[in-house]
Scaffold this motif. Structure first.
Motif, PDB file in Angstrom:
ATOM      1  N   ILE A 121       0.463  -0.966   0.222  1.00 41.02           N
ATOM      2  CA  ILE A 121       0.135   0.299   0.133  1.00 41.02           C
ATOM      3  C   ILE A 121       0.603   1.416   0.099  1.00 41.02           C
ATOM      4  O   ILE A 121       0.340   1.814  -0.326  1.00 41.02           O
ATOM      5  CB  ILE A 121      -0.873   0.135   1.035  1.00 41.02           C
ATOM      6  CG1 ILE A 121      -2.256   0.730   0.644  1.00 41.02           C
ATOM      7  CG2 ILE A 121      -0.328   0.142   2.166  1.00 41.02           C
ATOM      8  CD1 ILE A 121      -3.207   0.206  -0.709  1.00 41.02           C
ATOM      9  N   ARG A 122       2.490   0.852   0.279  1.00 39.60           N
ATOM     10  CA  ARG A 122       3.144   2.047   0.134  1.00 39.60           C
ATOM     11  C   ARG A 122       3.981   2.460  -0.684  1.00 39.60           C
ATOM     12  O   ARG A 122       4.916   3.868  -0.895  1.00 39.60           O
ATOM     13  CB  ARG A 122       3.836   2.099   1.826  1.00 39.60           C
ATOM     14  CG  ARG A 122       3.850   2.042   2.973  1.00 39.60           C
ATOM     15  CD  ARG A 122       4.596   1.921   3.777  1.00 39.60           C
ATOM     16  NE  ARG A 122       4.016   1.996   5.005  1.00 39.60           N
ATOM     17  CZ  ARG A 122       4.786   2.280   6.820  1.00 39.60           C
ATOM     18  NH1 ARG A 122       6.143   2.039   6.325  1.00 39.60           N
ATOM     19  NH2 ARG A 122       4.190   2.372   7.567  1.00 39.60           N
ATOM     20  N   GLN A 123       2.918   1.905  -2.072  1.00 40.00           N
ATOM     21  CA  GLN A 123       3.898   2.063  -3.001  1.00 40.00           C
ATOM     22  C   GLN A 123       3.843   3.352  -3.983  1.00 40.00           C
ATOM     23  O   GLN A 123       2.068   3.657  -3.872  1.00 40.00           O
ATOM     24  CB  GLN A 123       3.826   0.671  -4.382  1.00 40.00           C
ATOM     25  CG  GLN A 123       4.147  -0.706  -4.075  1.00 40.00           C
ATOM     26  CD  GLN A 123       5.294  -0.424  -3.763  1.00 40.00           C
ATOM     27  OE1 GLN A 123       6.168   0.202  -4.990  1.00 40.00           O
ATOM     28  NE2 GLN A 123       6.238  -1.282  -3.389  1.00 40.00           N
ATOM     29  N   PRO A 124       5.127   4.378  -4.236  1.00 37.83           N
ATOM     30  CA  PRO A 124       4.976   5.590  -4.647  1.00 37.83           C
ATOM     31  C   PRO A 124       3.718   5.552  -5.290  1.00 37.83           C
ATOM     32  O   PRO A 124       2.372   6.655  -5.908  1.00 37.83           O
ATOM     33  CB  PRO A 124       6.082   6.013  -5.107  1.00 37.83           C
ATOM     34  CG  PRO A 124       6.481   5.616  -4.137  1.00 37.83           C
ATOM     35  CD  PRO A 124       6.118   3.784  -3.721  1.00 37.83           C
ATOM     36  N   PHE A 125       3.669   4.683  -6.720  1.00 39.38           N
ATOM     37  CA  PHE A 125       3.406   4.801  -7.858  1.00 39.38           C
ATOM     38  C   PHE A 125       1.933   4.549  -7.513  1.00 39.38           C
ATOM     39  O   PHE A 125       1.007   5.876  -8.647  1.00 39.38           O
ATOM     40  CB  PHE A 125       3.386   3.368  -8.512  1.00 39.38           C
ATOM     41  CG  PHE A 125       2.724   3.318  -9.900  1.00 39.38           C
ATOM     42  CD1 PHE A 125       2.819   3.916 -11.027  1.00 39.38           C
ATOM     43  CD2 PHE A 125       1.579   2.404 -10.273  1.00 39.38           C
ATOM     44  CE1 PHE A 125       1.893   4.124 -12.160  1.00 39.38           C
ATOM     45  CE2 PHE A 125       0.703   2.316 -10.932  1.00 39.38           C
ATOM     46  CZ  PHE A 125       0.981   3.238 -12.749  1.00 39.38           C
ATOM     47  N   PHE A 162      -1.090   7.149  -9.027  1.00 32.48           N
ATOM     48  CA  PHE A 162      -2.345   6.690  -9.393  1.00 32.48           C
ATOM     49  C   PHE A 162      -3.645   7.384  -9.364  1.00 32.48           C
ATOM     50  O   PHE A 162      -4.437   7.829 -10.458  1.00 32.48           O
ATOM     51  CB  PHE A 162      -1.933   5.488 -10.108  1.00 32.48           C
ATOM     52  CG  PHE A 162      -2.892   5.051 -11.243  1.00 32.48           C
ATOM     53  CD1 PHE A 162      -3.065   4.939 -12.505  1.00 32.48           C
ATOM     54  CD2 PHE A 162      -3.457   3.364 -10.623  1.00 32.48           C
ATOM     55  CE1 PHE A 162      -3.814   4.042 -13.274  1.00 32.48           C
ATOM     56  CE2 PHE A 162      -4.675   3.170 -11.449  1.00 32.48           C
ATOM     57  CZ  PHE A 162      -4.878   3.539 -12.978  1.00 32.48           C
ATOM     58  N   LEU A 163      -3.537   6.887  -8.076  1.00 31.74           N
ATOM     59  CA  LEU A 163      -4.840   7.313  -7.498  1.00 31.74           C
ATOM     60  C   LEU A 163      -5.352   8.934  -8.249  1.00 31.74           C
ATOM     61  O   LEU A 163      -6.409   9.520  -8.437  1.00 31.74           O
ATOM     62  CB  LEU A 163      -4.365   7.193  -6.274  1.00 31.74           C
ATOM     63  CG  LEU A 163      -6.150   6.961  -5.048  1.00 31.74           C
ATOM     64  CD1 LEU A 163      -7.411   6.923  -5.485  1.00 31.74           C
ATOM     65  CD2 LEU A 163      -5.729   7.666  -3.960  1.00 31.74           C
ATOM     66  N   ALA A 164      -4.515  10.037  -7.952  1.00 34.99           N
ATOM     67  CA  ALA A 164      -4.346  11.272  -8.091  1.00 34.99           C
ATOM     68  C   ALA A 164      -4.706  11.366  -9.514  1.00 34.99           C
ATOM     69  O   ALA A 164      -5.758  12.576  -9.947  1.00 34.99           O
ATOM     70  CB  ALA A 164      -3.349  12.193  -7.940  1.00 34.99           C
ATOM     71  N   GLY A 165      -4.136  10.611 -10.377  1.00 32.28           N
ATOM     72  CA  GLY A 165      -4.014  10.766 -11.676  1.00 32.28           C
ATOM     73  C   GLY A 165      -5.406  10.586 -12.289  1.00 32.28           C
ATOM     74  O   GLY A 165      -6.633  10.685 -12.881  1.00 32.28           O
TER      75      GLY A 165
END
Length: 373
Positions: A9-13, A17-20
């Protein structure tokens, strides 16, 4: 399991991706924000006037006609209100079947099967009239408000959630191989059995991500469009439209229940894709190979179903697959001019492919336990 969950869950991507995805969904919202006035006035009008009928149609038209448009080809609120009254009085299941057959370009046995399926909804239409559900008022569909809220937004959230779930499954299953520690982790059978925990953790992390994209997107949408009492509008109202025809449900549903079920089924579909992605990742032990393979399979199935001749009764059978089910997001459990997604279709597809995923994973787990790494 907790450590694995935090790692995934801590993966920056995931957060980028959520923000996108939220940005894309808010772009959809921005395209409809001009309807805010129509929605707010519709809520007030429904609370004061109640169900739509011949006596109050004039009052509804007077209050909402100001939100009409002179754009060519666009219907006005008054036209939609009068059309809803007409459909509540005269619409038959055959009329909806004709629209569906035309939209799906069905002929021959395919058209006959569709007509037979829709004939089962004639009692539903009669019951909706008798119970007053057909005359329930909703925002006039002059610029596609329900299309956005009830179909486009669930579809985008579901597809975005599937992509995130696939990434999480790939990450969880291939990291030991990518980092070169697979021999250490999987040197004993106990380590190899951890793959089952890794699959479950990936599904849980994917569900949390999916809940976030749904929650944030719907929360912002409902902040712009507070529906108030219109949340109780029943499916079967002649103003909840898809393809200019009402939606029909085999079980009584309000708009609230409809959206909750779309969310629940969306999570189930995300989990199904997560399981298949995890299987592909462990099979290939490489993210790129697994991603390419899974992508090609999805494209092939989508193309095959799209090109399958509508003159055959098998046109319906080939739609019992996860890809078509995912593309039906926002139209699950309802039938109309663009959908024939009964409770049975959704349940059978999820159970069938969930069982298939379970068998594949069981066989893979057994074989992986014996594999020489």
């Amino acid at each position: 399991m907790g450590t694995e969950f935090k790692r995934l869950i801590r993966q920056p991507f995931l957060w980028i991706f959520l923000a996108g995805c939220i940005g894309i969904n808010m772009w959809l919202l921005a395209n409809h924000v001009s309807q805010r006035g129509l929605v707010l006035e519709s809520v007030k009008a429904q609370e004061e006037l109640g169900s739509l009928n011949e006596e109050n149609k004039g009052a509804y038209i007077e209050r909402l006609e100001q939100f009409g448009t002179d754009e060519e080809g666009m219907l006005t609120p008054s036209q939609m209100i009068l059309a809803a009254l007409s459909m509540a009085r005269d619409l038959t299941a055959q009329d909806i079947a004709d629209a569906y057959i035309g939209n799906m370009q069905l002929t021959g046995d395919g058209a006959d099967r569709a007509m037979a399926c829709f004939e089962r909804f004639e009692p539903v239409l009669k019951e909706n009239r008798a119970e007053g559900r057909a005359n329930a008022f909703f925002v006039p569909e002059v610029q596609g408000f329900f299309l956005f809220l009830g179909q486009q937004l669930p579809l985008f959230c579901t597809l975005e959630g599937i992509l995130a779930n696939v990434f999480i499954a790939f990450k969880g299953m291939t990291d030991p191989f990518a980092t070169g520690i697979s021999l250490l982790i999987f040197s004993l059978k106990t380590g190899r059995r951890l793959c089952l925990w890794k699959r479950g953790t990936a599904v849980m992390a994917g569900w949390i991500w999916g809940t976030l994209v749904w929650g944030i997107s719907m929360g912002l949408t409902l902040w712009v469009f507070p529906l108030g009492s219109l949340w109780q509008t029943p499916v079967g109202s002649m103003m909840l439209l898809s393809g200019m025809c009402p939606l029909l449900s085999q079980v009584p549903l309000s708009l609230t229940g409809y959206m909750v079920l779309q969310f629940a089924i969306s999570l189930a579909v995300m989990g199904l894709f997560s399981l298949f992605a995890g299987w592909a990742a462990l099979h290939t032990k490489n993210t790129l190979t697994a991603g390419a393979g899974l992508g090609l399979v999805c494209m092939a199935v989508y193309t095959f179903v799209k090109l399958f001749p509508g003159s055959s009764i098998w046109w319906f059978a080939v739609r019992y697959n996860p890809i078509t089910l995912a593309w039906s997001a926002g139209q699950w459990l309802v039938c109309g001019a663009t959908s024939l997604n009964t409770v049975g279709y959704v349940a059978v597809t999820l159970i069938l492919w969930g069982a298939a995923a379970g068998v594949l994973i069981r066989v893979q787990t057994r074989n992986f336990g014996r594999e020489d790494l």
